[in-house]
Design a protein around this motif. Structure first.
Motif, mmCIF file in Angstrom:
data_model
loop_
_atom_site.group_PDB
_atom_site.id
_atom_site.type_symbol
_atom_site.label_atom_id
_atom_site.label_comp_id
_atom_site.label_asym_id
_atom_site.label_seq_id
_atom_site.Cartn_x
_atom_site.Cartn_y
_atom_site.Cartn_z
ATOM 1 N N ASN A 169 0.866 -1.150 0.096
ATOM 2 C CA ASN A 169 -0.017 -0.040 0.000
ATOM 3 C C ASN A 169 1.014 1.237 0.058
ATOM 4 O O ASN A 169 1.507 1.664 0.927
ATOM 5 C CB ASN A 169 -0.926 0.082 1.197
ATOM 6 C CG ASN A 169 -2.159 1.105 1.075
ATOM 7 O OD1 ASN A 169 -1.947 1.924 0.572
ATOM 8 N ND2 ASN A 169 -3.085 0.774 1.759
ATOM 9 N N ALA A 170 1.036 1.875 -1.186
ATOM 10 C CA ALA A 170 2.091 2.949 -1.435
ATOM 11 C C ALA A 170 1.690 4.186 -0.263
ATOM 12 O O ALA A 170 2.618 4.594 0.071
ATOM 13 C CB ALA A 170 2.182 3.139 -2.870
ATOM 14 N N TYR A 178 8.035 5.853 4.759
ATOM 15 C CA TYR A 178 8.869 5.347 3.836
ATOM 16 C C TYR A 178 9.057 6.281 2.456
ATOM 17 O O TYR A 178 7.948 6.757 2.005
ATOM 18 C CB TYR A 178 8.303 3.858 3.412
ATOM 19 C CG TYR A 178 8.338 2.979 4.416
ATOM 20 C CD1 TYR A 178 9.472 2.143 4.823
ATOM 21 C CD2 TYR A 178 7.038 2.828 5.182
ATOM 22 C CE1 TYR A 178 9.447 1.314 5.709
ATOM 23 C CE2 TYR A 178 7.185 1.553 6.136
ATOM 24 C CZ TYR A 178 8.229 1.088 6.542
ATOM 25 O OH TYR A 178 8.290 0.260 7.775
ATOM 26 N N SER A 179 10.323 6.524 1.710
ATOM 27 C CA SER A 179 10.388 7.304 0.583
ATOM 28 C C SER A 179 11.658 6.691 0.072
ATOM 29 O O SER A 179 12.045 5.519 0.267
ATOM 30 C CB SER A 179 10.798 8.484 1.225
ATOM 31 O OG SER A 179 11.794 8.636 2.081
ATOM 32 N N ASP A 185 7.492 -1.009 -1.790
ATOM 33 C CA ASP A 185 8.165 -2.538 -1.188
ATOM 34 C C ASP A 185 7.114 -2.986 -0.365
ATOM 35 O O ASP A 185 6.060 -2.510 0.011
ATOM 36 C CB ASP A 185 9.398 -2.465 -0.446
ATOM 37 C CG ASP A 185 10.572 -2.004 -1.138
ATOM 38 O OD1 ASP A 185 10.552 -2.393 -2.425
ATOM 39 O OD2 ASP A 185 11.694 -1.522 -0.807
ATOM 40 N N ARG A 186 7.256 -4.396 0.096
ATOM 41 C CA ARG A 186 6.328 -5.020 1.021
ATOM 42 C C ARG A 186 6.580 -4.560 2.514
ATOM 43 O O ARG A 186 7.703 -4.739 3.122
ATOM 44 C CB ARG A 186 6.460 -6.406 0.711
ATOM 45 C CG ARG A 186 5.710 -7.312 1.762
ATOM 46 C CD ARG A 186 5.830 -8.923 1.362
ATOM 47 N NE ARG A 186 5.149 -9.565 2.290
ATOM 48 C CZ ARG A 186 4.114 -10.003 2.180
ATOM 49 N NH1 ARG A 186 3.383 -9.924 1.070
ATOM 50 N NH2 ARG A 186 3.243 -10.915 2.904
ATOM 51 N N HIS A 187 5.500 -4.202 2.871
ATOM 52 C CA HIS A 187 5.448 -3.587 4.588
ATOM 53 C C HIS A 187 4.210 -3.908 5.119
ATOM 54 O O HIS A 187 3.125 -3.563 4.807
ATOM 55 C CB HIS A 187 5.781 -2.008 4.742
ATOM 56 C CG HIS A 187 6.934 -1.647 3.976
ATOM 57 N ND1 HIS A 187 8.232 -1.670 4.621
ATOM 58 C CD2 HIS A 187 7.142 -0.937 2.894
ATOM 59 C CE1 HIS A 187 9.213 -1.262 3.766
ATOM 60 N NE2 HIS A 187 8.598 -0.428 2.805
ATOM 61 N N CYS A 188 4.369 -5.076 6.041
ATOM 62 C CA CYS A 188 3.103 -5.486 6.744
ATOM 63 C C CYS A 188 2.885 -4.794 8.178
ATOM 64 O O CYS A 188 3.795 -4.871 8.869
ATOM 65 C CB CYS A 188 3.328 -6.885 6.878
ATOM 66 S SG CYS A 188 3.157 -7.946 5.582
ATOM 67 N N THR A 336 14.534 -1.775 -5.543
ATOM 68 C CA THR A 336 14.663 -0.786 -4.534
ATOM 69 C C THR A 336 14.783 -1.412 -3.233
ATOM 70 O O THR A 336 15.296 -0.886 -2.333
ATOM 71 C CB THR A 336 13.646 0.352 -4.223
ATOM 72 O OG1 THR A 336 12.455 -0.364 -4.133
ATOM 73 C CG2 THR A 336 13.627 1.105 -5.530
ATOM 74 N N SER A 337 14.336 -2.702 -3.150
ATOM 75 C CA SER A 337 14.694 -3.428 -1.845
ATOM 76 C C SER A 337 15.999 -4.056 -1.701
ATOM 77 O O SER A 337 16.727 -3.845 -2.714
ATOM 78 C CB SER A 337 13.441 -4.763 -2.013
ATOM 79 O OG SER A 337 13.791 -5.640 -3.078
ATOM 80 N N ASN A 338 16.637 -4.625 -0.677
ATOM 81 C CA ASN A 338 17.707 -5.165 -0.289
ATOM 82 C C ASN A 338 18.022 -6.187 -1.266
ATOM 83 O O ASN A 338 19.172 -6.180 -1.852
ATOM 84 C CB ASN A 338 17.981 -5.721 1.066
ATOM 85 C CG ASN A 338 17.693 -4.251 2.013
ATOM 86 O OD1 ASN A 338 18.139 -3.264 1.545
ATOM 87 N ND2 ASN A 338 17.447 -4.446 3.078
#
Length: 434
Positions: A169-170, A178-179, A185-188, A336-338
């Motif tokens: 959910n951007a 987050y920026s 990315d995935r953030h729960c 952009t993720s690790n």
């Protein structure tokens, strides 16, 4: 004158010598003992020979006994008829069967004893495992029986949740701070959980059968408009035709080269005759970064190549949703993720056609991640306006990518228009010096 008779000696001649009489008696006694010894040996021989004479009588051997007047043999060991031999054969078979039964009962008794000698702990452990499995199976059966009733208890989600993806959910991620691209990315979080049933799109229709469904899909099944198609910057997004009910990917736009010509160009840059020879060059798995609507992978699928589509999360869900609707493999992912959700050395080719990844940002960490998932001897294909840019800023970005790729032991094989192709070397000496 007649001779007088001697009393007590009628018909017997009496020898005058007493020694001859003693010798005669001893001789008679010795002969009698020899006869008794021979008779006993004959009887033992007959006793041993009797079973074989019963089953296999010797008709050629002469009988020691004569027949009586009534026709029956006087030999007690001879068998008079085949019926007697048959009875004796059955008797032997019964005895053999009895021996087999005894052996079987003995083996069964021994097996029972061996089972009973197992440790008590092992038996209890096995019983406990079976009991736990039974309880688990009964629980699963109960869950299945209550499944239909539980579905009715859940409420239906709103229409905006048609493209809902858990933990993506951007707007919410931006509100959380987050920026720099990490908002995709995935953030729960706790607020990301929803307990409702997602409804299919309005007027949803069953997709067409493969392979027709790979090239034609229903407009009602995806959230896509003609404005999104025309405003798209991806090369593969514009290679399709949109009408009232269907989206066709077979059209060839007069303004842009077709995907067939594009893949043919990549094959020539590698040194192959056409894209059908990708397998000969060791290319079987391809990672299509920012794949658009999967037209590149759909074309290579007919060439026995497997292309995985990976794209950023989009609120409209256009790329991944439409690619999956075509029956092609796709997943949400971001550079952009690790780290990408793939093991090292997974793909033979990485493809990026205006994928929107800034390869020169963050010190080249995106190129390092691409090098991780690319196999030695694999290819990296990049199509971007930066490769032909003339202004200083774009030239600086292009020079950084080119120099960084060389430090990664990538060899630039060819460049045609906006497309550049590198090959990852398989020489160990280069990896030791970088």
């Amino acid at each position: 004158m007649s001779r007088p008779l001697h009393r007590g000696a009628t018909g017997i001649r009496i020898s005058g010598n007493s020694n001859d009489l003693w010798d005669s008696q001893m001789k008679d006694k010795t002969e009698k003992e020899d006869m008794d010894r021979n008779r006993s040996s004959d009887q033992s021989y007959l006793a041993l020979k009797f079973p074989f004479r019963v089953l296999y009588p010797d008709n050629n051997s002469p009988s020691k006994y004569v027949n009586c007047e009534n026709g029956f043999a006087s030999d007690p060991f001879s068998v008079g008829s085949p019926r007697s031999r048959h009875k004796l054969t059955l008797l032997l078979l019964k005895l053999s069967l009895a021996v087999i039964v005894v052996l079987a009962l003995t083996g069964s008794f021994w097996w029972t004893i061996s089972i009973s000698t197992l440790s008590r702990g092992q038996i209890l452990h096995t019983y406990r495992v079976l009991q736990e499995q039974l309880v688990s199976d009964l629980w699963d059966i109960g869950e299945l029986s209550l499944g239909s009733s539980r579905l009715h208890e859940l409420e239906f989600c709103s229409q905006e949740s048609e493209i809902y993806v858990p933990c993506f959910n951007a707007s919410e991620n931006l509100a959380l701070g987050y920026s720099d691209g990490s908002e995709n990315d995935r953030h729960c979080g706790q607020s990301s959980r929803q307990s409702c049933t997602v409804l299919p799109p309005v007027n949803y229709r069953i997709p067409l059968h493969w392979p027709t469904g790979r090239d034609i899909i229903w407009v009602a099944n995806v959230r896509l408009t003609a404005q999104e198609v025309l405003s798209s910057g991806s090369l593969t997004k514009r290679m399709m035709m949109l009408d009232e009910e269907q989206i066709s990917f077979r059209s060839v736009s007069p303004m842009f080269d077709s995907v067939e010509d594009y893949s043919h160009q990549i094959a020539e840059m590698i040194g192959l005759r056409n894209e059908s020879n990708f397998v000969q060059a060791g290319v079987r798995t391809i990672l299509d970064i920012g794949c658009g609507y999967g037209s590149f992978g759909a074309h290579l699928f007919s060439k026995q190549l497997l292309t995985m589509c990976i794209a950023n999360y989009e609120p409209s869900g256009s790329q991944v949703q439409l690619t999956l609707e075509r029956g092609l493999p796709a997943m949400i992912g971001s550079f952009t993720s690790n780290q990408l959700p793939y093991p090292s050395l997974s793909f033979d080719m990485l493809h990026c056609a205006r994928c929107g990844v800034d390869w020169d940002q963050k010190g080249g960490i995106f190129l390092i991640e691409a090098d991780r998932v690319l196999k030695p001897g694999g290819y990296f294909v990049w199509t971007s306006p930066l490769t032909t840019a003339r202004n200083k800023e774009n030239q600086k970005s292009w020079n950084f990518v080119r120099d960084f790729a060389e430090n990664l032991c990538w060899e630039m094989l060819s460049q045609q228009d906006e497309t550049v192709l590198w090959k990852k070397t398989s020489k160990k000496s280069c990896y030791g010096s970088r």
